[in-house]
Design an enzyme around this catalytic site. Structure first.
Site, PDB file in Angstrom:
ATOM      1  N   THR A   1       0.771  -1.129  -0.150  1.00 44.40           N
ATOM      2  CA  THR A   1       0.007   0.002   0.076  1.00 44.40           C
ATOM      3  C   THR A   1       0.998   1.249   0.006  1.00 44.40           C
ATOM      4  O   THR A   1       2.102   1.276   0.354  1.00 44.40           O
ATOM      5  CB  THR A   1      -0.792   0.050   1.115  1.00 44.40           C
ATOM      6  OG1 THR A   1      -1.800  -1.173   1.100  1.00 44.40           O
ATOM      7  CG2 THR A   1      -2.081   1.292   1.239  1.00 44.40           C
TER       8      THR A   1
ATOM      9  N   THR B   1      -3.873   1.200  -2.983  1.00 47.98           N
ATOM     10  CA  THR B   1      -3.143  -0.271  -2.355  1.00 47.98           C
ATOM     11  C   THR B   1      -3.586  -1.090  -3.545  1.00 47.98           C
ATOM     12  O   THR B   1      -4.409  -0.884  -4.417  1.00 47.98           O
ATOM     13  CB  THR B   1      -4.054  -0.652  -1.232  1.00 47.98           C
ATOM     14  OG1 THR B   1      -3.327  -2.019  -0.726  1.00 47.98           O
ATOM     15  CG2 THR B   1      -5.467  -0.719  -1.375  1.00 47.98           C
TER      16      THR B   1
ATOM     17  N   ASN C   1      -3.199  -4.226  -2.043  1.00 46.04           N
ATOM     18  CA  ASN C   1      -3.388  -5.162  -0.767  1.00 46.04           C
ATOM     19  C   ASN C   1      -1.806  -5.453  -0.477  1.00 46.04           C
ATOM     20  O   ASN C   1      -0.962  -4.614  -0.401  1.00 46.04           O
ATOM     21  CB  ASN C   1      -4.251  -6.158  -0.933  1.00 46.04           C
ATOM     22  CG  ASN C   1      -4.553  -6.624   0.619  1.00 46.04           C
ATOM     23  OD1 ASN C   1      -4.395  -5.829   1.546  1.00 46.04           O
ATOM     24  ND2 ASN C   1      -5.175  -8.069   0.714  1.00 46.04           N
TER      25      ASN C   1
ATOM     26  N   ASP D   1      -9.304  -8.688   1.938  1.00 49.49           N
ATOM     27  CA  ASP D   1      -9.741  -7.562   3.027  1.00 49.49           C
ATOM     28  C   ASP D   1     -11.024  -8.099   3.430  1.00 49.49           C
ATOM     29  O   ASP D   1     -11.704  -7.417   4.456  1.00 49.49           O
ATOM     30  CB  ASP D   1      -9.590  -6.291   2.553  1.00 49.49           C
ATOM     31  CG  ASP D   1      -8.052  -5.768   3.070  1.00 49.49           C
ATOM     32  OD1 ASP D   1      -7.479  -6.400   3.617  1.00 49.49           O
ATOM     33  OD2 ASP D   1      -7.673  -4.557   2.362  1.00 49.49           O
TER      34      ASP D   1
ATOM     35  N   SER E   1     -11.401  -1.733   4.625  1.00 47.43           N
ATOM     36  CA  SER E   1     -10.034  -1.142   4.784  1.00 47.43           C
ATOM     37  C   SER E   1      -9.549  -0.582   6.045  1.00 47.43           C
ATOM     38  O   SER E   1     -10.658  -0.240   6.918  1.00 47.43           O
ATOM     39  CB  SER E   1      -9.778  -0.258   3.365  1.00 47.43           C
ATOM     40  OG  SER E   1      -8.611   0.438   3.542  1.00 47.43           O
ATOM     41  N   SER E   2      -8.366  -0.534   6.175  1.00 55.09           N
ATOM     42  CA  SER E   2      -7.878   0.420   7.302  1.00 55.09           C
ATOM     43  C   SER E   2      -7.085   1.503   6.809  1.00 55.09           C
ATOM     44  O   SER E   2      -6.695   2.281   7.535  1.00 55.09           O
ATOM     45  CB  SER E   2      -6.527  -0.550   7.876  1.00 55.09           C
ATOM     46  OG  SER E   2      -7.329  -1.823   8.388  1.00 55.09           O
TER      47      SER E   2
ATOM     48  N   GLY F   1       0.609   0.207   5.462  1.00 61.80           N
ATOM     49  CA  GLY F   1       0.967  -0.731   6.721  1.00 61.80           C
ATOM     50  C   GLY F   1      -0.141  -1.741   7.222  1.00 61.80           C
ATOM     51  O   GLY F   1      -0.140  -1.976   8.253  1.00 61.80           O
ATOM     52  N   GLY F   2      -1.269  -1.942   6.452  1.00 66.19           N
ATOM     53  CA  GLY F   2      -2.233  -2.769   6.686  1.00 66.19           C
ATOM     54  C   GLY F   2      -2.923  -2.544   7.871  1.00 66.19           C
ATOM     55  O   GLY F   2      -3.353  -1.438   8.219  1.00 66.19           O
TER      56      GLY F   2
HETATM   57  N1  GLY Z   1      -5.351  -3.471   1.790  1.00 68.35           N
HETATM   58  C1  GLY Z   1      -5.177  -2.896   3.040  1.00 68.35           C
HETATM   59  C2  GLY Z   1      -6.472  -2.066   3.443  1.00 68.35           C
HETATM   60  O1  GLY Z   1      -7.114  -1.386   2.613  1.00 68.35           O
HETATM   61  O2  GLY Z   1      -6.510  -1.722   4.556  1.00 68.35           O
END
Ligand code: GLY
Length: 555
Positions: free
Chosen positions: A365, A383, A385, A407, A436-437, A456-457
């Site tokens: 990302t 992103t 992912n 996700d 998503s985060s 950073g996920g």
């Molecule tokens: N793929 C990471 C996020 O969208 O949180």
């Protein structure tokens, strides 16, 4: 009351003072340069955002790309409008809740992460067209030019992309088009070797000529669908044609006199940050940032993180499909209830918080921040992912497809690649966008504006939070991006830290309170931020020192 009034006064206003210069911070110098080039050609921050997004899609494919998606948070200076452009990927029409379960009901992690079945319908090109049509000043043919050149002429391989290719080699080699791009001489590129992507350049040219239709319809679309289906995917031409970008109202919240504007669903980022800040607002954390109180500050922040991530796992999903109690989750009274359950002395085991049921990873990302001399701003997180995504390039298009389907919650309580669990709110449904985060964020204070975000996920939320707390402590943009990081995400019930983030006395104090502190071997994130001092008009920019290609330029 004072805080509330000042926040109301800042919101929706355009300021008399303009930034003296423009600032762009992104993950790669070619992308930052592309943005400044478009500004010099008469574009605004939104045109620059297209150039930066598209160039990152060429030179930083391990992190984002036109086969992926993005959230662009926009601030338009002329009327003070704040909006989140949702170019998140969405599940194809043939997707269903059990699509990754094997005959025993277990999640097949290979199918969920690798190859075209892992790919949702991309949103990045639709988002760029929307930006150009509704916010920019230049046509796509101009804003995409730097990216087309980068694809056609190549970019020098650098350590981060080389190690992504090495890590993903087995998957990439399953697919001829991926092998051709990432193993140009039959092996992993060496540092400095040019990576040339003629098919991707041609796809970008089709978009430059026909806009969104150059990707979602016509030859490119046909080739993508054919290649996806040939390798076991379920995309159809209708899935592509039906994709639309959405304008979403951002999450807004106030924290001790600062107004935050941040990501709304289908990201969990903004809601989680709002919940955490609402919980923390009762304590003067800046006063606690002293040697003797540091462990106590970390304890309180970690307990707030735990509670917000627990809510994430239960309540959050795509609001076009599920009712998310946004007002409740971002309400100060709700936070007061959560705060009341925090003991100053003891960590609360996550299993004692009612919920559902390792190791989070993923620096893939990307994020960039822009401010132009008119005061327009973009905070964008993009992103595909995980690193190099599904590993699958659709033949004849150069498009590396995302693996964003991971996700979603493939099965309640079963962790995804980031160790995140979810429930029905985030189950797979046709046309739904995975939770998503990503948390692109603006902060408007009385005399300063901040634009920040990071990849950073699952740790995106807590990294942005720690950057914000550092801003609230009065530090500058260079400090926000550098500050040592820690993270709690409810499950697994551990307080993770970057290598060296805490000294032994802090670890001992946190352990005594009941936290299981786990220090990672490496560092996390790749934050890119810009700031604008409204009193002096000065702008500043900073890129995370953790990675070598970050590029923050003011001019
Ligand atoms: N793929 C990471 C996020 O969208 O949180």
């Amino acid at each position: 009351m004072k805080y509330f009034l000042s926040a109301v006064l800042f919101s929706g206003l355009a300021w008399a003072e303009s930034p003296k210069q423009a600032a762009i911070a992104s993950a790669h110098p070619m992308a930052t340069e592309a943005g400044h080039r478009i500004l010099a050609q008469g574009g605004n921050a939104f045109d620059a955002a297209i150039a930066v997004s598209a160039t990152l899609a060429v030179v930083e494919q391990q992190s984002s790309g036109i086969g992926g998606g993005a959230f662009w948070l926009l601030h338009r200076a002329k009327d003070g409008k704040n909006v989140m452009l949702d170019g998140r990927e969405q599940a194809p029409a043939k997707a269903h809740a059990d699509m990754y379960l094997d005959e025993n009901g277990d999640v097949n992690r290979d199918l969920a992460l690798n190859g075209p079945l892992a790919a949702a319908i991309p949103g990045e090109i639709a988002g760029m067209e929307h930006l150009a049509k509704h916010y920019g000043k230049l046509p796509l043919s101009v804003s995409l030019q730097p990216a087309i050149e980068a694809a056609e002429q190549g970019f020098p391989a650098y350590p981060r992309i080389i190690s992504s290719i090495e890590r993903k080699a087995k998957i990439l080699k399953r697919y001829p088009a991926s092998t051709a791009v990432y193993f140009p001489d039959g092996r992993v590129p060496t540092e400095g070797q040019l990576i040339i992507q003629q098919d991707l350049a041609n796809t970008l040219k089709a978009v430059a000529k026909h806009g969104k239709a150059g990707f979602y319809e016509g030859e490119v679309a046909k080739k993508m669908v054919q290649s996806v289906q040939q390798h076991g995917g379920i995309w159809t031409l209708e899935d592509l044609k039906n994709y639309t970008v959405k304008e979403r109202e951002p999450i807004t919240t106030n924290y001790r006199g600062h107004q935050l504007v941040t990501a709304s669903p289908p990201s969990s980022g903004g809601i989680a940050i709002a919940t955490i800040l609402n919980i923390l607002s009762a304590w003067d954390l800046t006063q606690m940032d002293l040697e003797q109180d540091r462990a106590q500050r970390i304890h309180l922040v970690a307990e707030a993180m735990r509670r917000a991530y627990r809510d994430r796992s239960i309540y959050l999903g795509d609001t076009d499909f599920v009712d998310v109690p946004i007002q409740l989750l971002t309400h100060p009274y709700y936070a007061a209830g959560l705060r009341a359950s925090i003991s100053p002395h003891k960590a609360l085991p996550s299993e004692l918080l009612p919920g559902i049921s390792d190791n989070p990873k993923g620096e893939d990302t990307t994020h960039f921040s822009i401010i132009d001399t008119m005061g327009n701003m973009v905070s964008a997180t993009l992103t595909v992912n995980t690193g190099l995504a599904s590993g699958f390039i659709a033949e004849g298009t150069g498009v590396l497809l995302n693996n964003e389907m991971d996700d979603f919650s493939a099965k309640p309580g079963v962790p995804n690649a980031f160790g995140l669990t979810g429930d029905d709110a985030n189950k797979i449904e046709p046309g739904k966008r995975p939770l998503s985060s990503m948390a692109p964020t603006f902060v408007f204070s009385e005399d300063q504006v901040a634009v920040l975000g990071t990849p950073g996920g699952s740790r995106i939320i807590t990294m942005v939070l720690l950057g914000l707390l550092d801003y609230f402590d009065g530090h500058d943009v260079h400090s926000w991006v550098s500050k040592p990081r820690y993270h709690h995400q409810y499950l697994p019930d551990r307080l993770y830290t970057e290598k060296g983030a805490f000294d032994q006395a802090t670890i001992d104090a946190l352990t005594a309170k009941g936290h299981e502190v786990v220090e990672h071997k490496g560092q996390w994130g790749n934050m890119h931020a810009v700031s604008w001092n409204k009193k002096t008009g000065a702008v500043d920019a900073a890129s995370d020192p953790r990675t070598t290609t970050g590029s923050a330029v003011v001019k």
